[in-house]
Enzyme design. Sequence first.
Site, PDB file in Angstrom:
ATOM      1  N   SER A   1      13.361 -12.302 -30.168  1.00 37.89           N
ATOM      2  CA  SER A   1      13.142 -13.743 -30.001  1.00 37.89           C
ATOM      3  C   SER A   1      12.954 -14.010 -28.523  1.00 37.89           C
ATOM      4  CB  SER A   1      14.353 -14.525 -30.522  1.00 37.89           C
ATOM      5  OG  SER A   1      14.289 -15.885 -30.134  1.00 37.89           O
TER       6      SER A   1
ATOM      7  N   TYR B   1      23.306 -15.803 -32.223  1.00 34.57           N
ATOM      8  CA  TYR B   1      21.913 -15.466 -32.538  1.00 34.57           C
ATOM      9  C   TYR B   1      21.208 -14.957 -31.287  1.00 34.57           C
ATOM     10  CZ  TYR B   1      16.948 -16.054 -33.545  1.00 34.57           C
ATOM     11  OH  TYR B   1      15.593 -15.834 -33.682  1.00 34.57           O
TER      12      TYR B   1
END
Length: 251
Positions: A138, A151
């Site tokens: 990400s 996350y």
Amino acid sequence: MKTTGNTILITGSTAGIGLGLALRFHQTGNKVIVAGRRKALLQQITTDHPGIEAIELDVADAKSIVQASELVAERYPDLNVVINNAGIMLSENVLAPDSLKGAEESVATNLLGTIRMTYAFLPQLMRKNDSIIINVSSALAFVPFPIAMTYSATKAAVHSFTEGLRVQLADTSVRIIELAPPGVRTTLFGQESDEQAMPLEDFLDETLALLHGEPTPKEIIVERAKFLRTAEATGNYDNVLGMLSAWKTPD
């Protein structure tokens, strides 16, 4: 990466980026195997898109990964691409004890899932001369999103793991690519209607253009993600972190 003739397994591919990639690869003449936990969704995809195949796989379950690797080796001996896309993104408040469970689930799915998938499928991929592992991290691997801090931490770890993996496999036939998306309009974090997130089809267009370029880059970073990827190098880290820190969950 060659545009056609691959046999591609994609985890977390019943929705969002994973399903989008699966459909694009299928349309260009690749054998695609979608993998996920929800049997009904897998069946719907194979019904709606004849030629796509499916296997049940829970990347948070070590036994499920081993079983899937054995099934794939038997059923799809030509497998040459694994895309570790499965992931969860949960909001988190360290002052709320019940957030710990979500943090632990994030580590099991996003990080351990990617590591275990790599170990399980690498023996089969090593037997091909055009194999690729694509790990989906990400843009938040490079600047954390405080409200989804675990996350972000798992994706930073996926980035580091992928860098090391690339070095270890440099003298083999397996190429290692990292795909680091920005916010995309999917259900991952309730962003399907977020005007600030990148439209999925635009993301897929740019991602595949980069992936099929010559030479294939080791990192796939679309323009929308570059300000996060380069934040520290350009001296903008604190500003970007401040921007991400201002985001609050909707009431």
